[in-house]
Design an enzyme around this catalytic site. Structure first.
Site, PDB file in Angstrom:
ATOM      1  N   HIS A 311     -14.751  66.753-100.426  1.00 35.52           N
ATOM      2  CA  HIS A 311     -13.653  66.136 -99.674  1.00 35.52           C
ATOM      3  C   HIS A 311     -14.053  66.092 -98.206  1.00 35.52           C
ATOM      4  CE1 HIS A 311      -9.586  65.391 -98.163  1.00 35.52           C
ATOM      5  NE2 HIS A 311      -9.303  65.009 -99.397  1.00 35.52           N
ATOM      6  N   ASP A 368      -8.304  65.149-107.587  1.00 35.11           N
ATOM      7  CA  ASP A 368      -8.589  64.234-108.703  1.00 35.11           C
ATOM      8  C   ASP A 368      -9.281  64.910-109.871  1.00 35.11           C
ATOM      9  OD1 ASP A 368      -9.130  62.118-106.059  1.00 35.11           O
ATOM     10  OD2 ASP A 368      -7.679  61.666-107.627  1.00 35.11           O
TER      11      ASP A 368
HETATM   12  C1  SDX Z   1      -9.313  61.552-102.445  1.00 34.27           C
HETATM   13  O1  SDX Z   1      -9.236  61.575 -97.506  1.00 34.27           O
HETATM   14  C2  SDX Z   1      -8.344  62.065 -98.352  1.00 34.27           C
HETATM   15  O2  SDX Z   1      -7.482  62.831 -98.008  1.00 34.27           O
HETATM   16  C3  SDX Z   1      -8.462  61.521 -99.779  1.00 34.27           C
HETATM   17  C4  SDX Z   1      -7.542  62.158-100.804  1.00 34.27           C
HETATM   18  C5  SDX Z   1      -6.091  61.787-100.539  1.00 34.27           C
HETATM   19  O3  SDX Z   1      -5.211  62.503-101.028  1.00 34.27           O
HETATM   20  O4  SDX Z   1      -5.880  60.692 -99.935  1.00 34.27           O
HETATM   21  O5  SDX Z   1      -7.672  63.569-100.798  1.00 34.27           O
HETATM   22  C6  SDX Z   1      -7.853  61.641-102.214  1.00 34.27           C
HETATM   23  O6  SDX Z   1      -9.879  60.515-102.205  1.00 34.27           O
HETATM   24  C7  SDX Z   1     -10.045  62.771-102.922  1.00 34.27           C
HETATM   25  C8  SDX Z   1     -11.595  62.537-103.016  1.00 34.27           C
HETATM   26  C9  SDX Z   1     -11.862  61.840-104.337  1.00 34.27           C
HETATM   27  N1  SDX Z   1     -13.270  61.385-104.404  1.00 34.27           N
HETATM   28  C10 SDX Z   1     -14.161  61.983-105.212  1.00 34.27           C
HETATM   29  O7  SDX Z   1     -13.913  62.980-105.900  1.00 34.27           O
HETATM   30  C11 SDX Z   1     -15.511  61.288-105.261  1.00 34.27           C
HETATM   31  C12 SDX Z   1     -16.625  62.337-105.143  1.00 34.27           C
HETATM   32  N2  SDX Z   1     -16.578  62.884-103.800  1.00 34.27           N
HETATM   33  C13 SDX Z   1     -17.503  62.319-102.814  1.00 34.27           C
HETATM   34  O8  SDX Z   1     -17.667  60.923-102.952  1.00 34.27           O
HETATM   35  C14 SDX Z   1     -17.229  62.827-101.411  1.00 34.27           C
HETATM   36  O9  SDX Z   1     -17.090  64.189-101.496  1.00 34.27           O
HETATM   37  C15 SDX Z   1     -16.074  62.278-100.614  1.00 34.27           C
HETATM   38  C16 SDX Z   1     -16.107  60.781-100.527  1.00 34.27           C
HETATM   39  C17 SDX Z   1     -14.774  62.696-101.215  1.00 34.27           C
HETATM   40  C18 SDX Z   1     -16.168  62.847 -99.196  1.00 34.27           C
HETATM   41  O10 SDX Z   1     -17.323  62.341 -98.660  1.00 34.27           O
HETATM   42  P1  SDX Z   1     -17.736  62.673 -97.118  1.00 34.27           P
HETATM   43  O11 SDX Z   1     -16.722  63.470 -96.429  1.00 34.27           O
HETATM   44  O12 SDX Z   1     -18.144  61.396 -96.483  1.00 34.27           O
HETATM   45  O13 SDX Z   1     -18.895  63.657 -97.316  1.00 34.27           O
HETATM   46  P2  SDX Z   1     -20.358  63.187 -97.445  1.00 34.27           P
HETATM   47  O14 SDX Z   1     -20.440  62.024 -98.376  1.00 34.27           O
HETATM   48  O15 SDX Z   1     -20.915  63.050 -96.082  1.00 34.27           O
HETATM   49  O16 SDX Z   1     -20.987  64.444 -98.191  1.00 34.27           O
HETATM   50  C19 SDX Z   1     -21.480  65.524 -97.449  1.00 34.27           C
HETATM   51  C20 SDX Z   1     -22.661  65.998 -98.281  1.00 34.27           C
HETATM   52  C21 SDX Z   1     -23.653  64.876 -98.589  1.00 34.27           C
HETATM   53  O17 SDX Z   1     -24.927  65.465 -98.728  1.00 34.27           O
HETATM   54  P3  SDX Z   1     -25.932  65.349 -97.411  1.00 34.27           P
HETATM   55  O18 SDX Z   1     -26.088  63.865 -97.132  1.00 34.27           O
HETATM   56  O19 SDX Z   1     -25.234  66.100 -96.291  1.00 34.27           O
HETATM   57  O20 SDX Z   1     -27.193  66.000 -97.898  1.00 34.27           O
HETATM   58  O21 SDX Z   1     -22.203  66.467 -99.556  1.00 34.27           O
HETATM   59  C22 SDX Z   1     -22.739  65.646-100.590  1.00 34.27           C
HETATM   60  C23 SDX Z   1     -23.233  64.368 -99.934  1.00 34.27           C
HETATM   61  O22 SDX Z   1     -24.309  63.815-100.679  1.00 34.27           O
HETATM   62  N3  SDX Z   1     -21.628  65.376-101.521  1.00 34.27           N
HETATM   63  C24 SDX Z   1     -21.736  65.382-102.836  1.00 34.27           C
HETATM   64  C25 SDX Z   1     -20.441  65.145-103.312  1.00 34.27           C
HETATM   65  N4  SDX Z   1     -19.604  64.980-102.279  1.00 34.27           N
HETATM   66  C26 SDX Z   1     -20.337  65.112-101.170  1.00 34.27           C
HETATM   67  N5  SDX Z   1     -22.790  65.569-103.656  1.00 34.27           N
HETATM   68  C27 SDX Z   1     -22.537  65.506-104.973  1.00 34.27           C
HETATM   69  N6  SDX Z   1     -21.318  65.294-105.531  1.00 34.27           N
HETATM   70  C28 SDX Z   1     -20.242  65.097-104.713  1.00 34.27           C
HETATM   71  N7  SDX Z   1     -19.034  64.889-105.243  1.00 34.27           N
END
Ligand code: SDX
Length: 434
Positions: A311, A368
């Site tokens: 998140h 989720d």
């Molecule tokens: C919701 O914003 C909100 O409040 C949203 C929400 C709401 O109520 O409105 O809470 C609802 O959207 C919840 C999130 C649902 N999405 C998912 O579950 C999809 C999987 N999650 C990822 O796509 C991700 O964690 C996000 C999109 C939720 C957050 O992404 P960020 O904040 O942009 O973080 P990032 O992509 O920069 O990740 C930081 C690091 C990265 O690695 P590095 O580049 O630093 O090496 O963490 C890794 C990412 O690759 N990473 C993951 C991961 N989530 C982040 N690696 C593997 N699996 C994951 N799920």
């Protein structure tokens, strides 16, 4: 906003020696902000923050998240307390008006919502334009936007009464439209709402009732549905809420703004994640396959991510995920269901939370992760999961929209950019192009 007693920041250009004081503003909770509104005028430079990881886009009093502690407050009340003691319309009133309603206020609000649940009869024809196999979120994008065409007497955002009517119409009609989207996709007739049912009961009844028999309402299932709505009501300036605010800043009517929010929520990185989680669990299939998928999630060259994990704000357990997990158990017990996907999800969570990659990056289950399992147990197809999220989040979108509209300092949102394209060049006529 109050000027900070922690002073200001000074920005210094090391080349020219110029420096500027940037005021700091304190909120009531959480990080203070550095006020950069005059930065471009003073320095000729923009800030640069794609994805807005360090940017506060507005002032708001609705929702506070402490991502490190896993805290979520709506107008100061914890999500745990609200999920335990309130119903969804209680929370809707709180988000919109700032206080929990007393008995009379609650009764009036519930009645006003209830008496707006029917949609214009001609909207049914609008559904007929979609293929039966259209994704229900595609239908929601279209039909919610079309509300502007049916309810043009509540589109003047400068008229307080029309804003109030639009608020009730959106909150009240989203479940009706969502249930219609589901019925249309399975070829069953639409159901009308019933005024003797609660918000969650009405939605379940419109969704699952068939002409051949009455829908047997389970209080446990209805309570679980209501709690799921509460958990999804609002969440600070997430992507879809920011979309609604940006659309609203141009003066667009409320139905168009909410339709924009629906479209943004559909993305798998946002509200589409609940559907993606279930599809992921079905793809993993067996706990023996978990290590392989965790490696894929860690592989930078693999686009696969562990859906339902991570998140932007929570770097601890999403408090909603814990409440959702509890609902999961209650629903499966009530329905006497054993879902192997729940066992798989629990094992996946256990292994991931022990894995150094997920620990170091502070990737915890989010709202989720469990919602898909509960919704599947309630009888919804995966294609309806994000629709339910949109129904609940309409309350937050509308409350945030109202807060912005009533802000006298509101300006149209218009970010700038770092331009990296070609410098100006002479035109090349078609005949001289290589
Ligand atoms: C919701 O914003 C909100 O409040 C949203 C929400 C709401 O109520 O409105 O809470 C609802 O959207 C919840 C999130 C649902 N999405 C998912 O579950 C999809 C999987 N999650 C990822 O796509 C991700 O964690 C996000 C999109 C939720 C957050 O992404 P960020 O904040 O942009 O973080 P990032 O992509 O920069 O990740 C930081 C690091 C990265 O690695 P590095 O580049 O630093 O090496 O963490 C890794 C990412 O690759 N990473 C993951 C991961 N989530 C982040 N690696 C593997 N699996 C994951 N799920």
């Amino acid at each position: 906003m109050t000027q900070s007693n922690s002073g200001a920041f000074t920005l210094t250009n090391k080349t020219t020696g110029d420096s500027w004081d940037l005021p700091v503003i304190d909120g009531s909770l959480g990080p203070s902000v550095i006020d950069v509104r005059k930065l471009y005028g003073q320095t000729g430079h923009f800030t640069f923050d794609p994805g807005f990881t360090s940017t506060g886009s507005c002032e708001s009093a609705l929702t506070f998240i402490d991502g490190d502690k896993g805290v979520l407050l709506h107008r100061g009340y914890s999500i745990e307390d609200l999920a335990e003691h309130s119903d969804f319309l209680d929370v809707a009133y709180l988000l919109i008006y700032g206080e929990l309603p007393n008995k009379a206020e609650k009764a009036n609000f519930d009645r006003d919502v209830t008496y707006h649940t029917m949609v214009h009869e001609q909207m049914m024809n609008f559904f007929r334009g979609f293929r039966r196999d259209a994704h229900p979120m595609a239908i929601m994008c279209g039909v919610v936007g079309a509300m502007s065409a049916f309810y043009h007497d509540s589109t003047d955002i400068h008229d307080e009464h029309q804003r109030m009517v639009a608020t009730f119409r959106l909150i009240a009609k989203m479940p009706t439209i969502a249930a219609m989207a589901y019925k249309y996709s399975i070829g069953q007739p639409f159901n009308y709402p019933k005024n003797n049912l609660s918000y969650a009961e009405n939605f379940l009844d419109m969704t699952f009732r068939v002409p051949a028999e009455e829908y047997k309402m389970s209080p446990t299932i209805a309570r679980a549905m209501d709690r799921i709505f509460i958990l999804h009501a609002d969440h600070e300036q997430n992507a879809s809420t920011s979309t609604v605010r940006l659309a609203s800043s141009s003066g667009a009517n409320p139905f168009a703004c909410i339709a924009a929010g629906v479209a943004c929520l559909w993305g798998p990185a946002h509200g589409g994640a609940n559907e993606a989680v279930l599809n992921m669990l079905m793809e993993i299939g067996h706990k023996d396959n978990i290590p392989e998928y965790l490696e894929k999630a860690k592989d930078k060259n693999d686009p696969f991510r562990l859906m339902g994990f991570g998140h932007r704000v929570y770097k601890n357990y999403d408090p909603r995920a814990k409440v959702m997990q509890k609902s999961c158990y209650e629903v499966l017990e009530e329905l006497d269901l054993k879902d192997p996907l729940l066992d798989l999800a629990m094992e996946l969570e256990r292994i991931a939370l022990e894995d150094p990659y997920f620990v170091e990056k502070k990737l915890f289950p989010n709202v989720d992760f469990y919602s898909g399992i509960v919704l599947k147990a309630l009888g919804f197809p995966t294609s309806m999961f994000t629709v339910l999220f949109a129904v609940a989040r309409t309350v937050g979108w509308v409350a945030q929209w109202k807060e912005q509209i009533e802000d006298p300092t509101l300006k149209i949102g218009r970010p700038r950019q770092l331009y990296t394209g070609p410098e100006q060049r002479d035109y090349v006529p078609l005949g001289k192009r290589s």
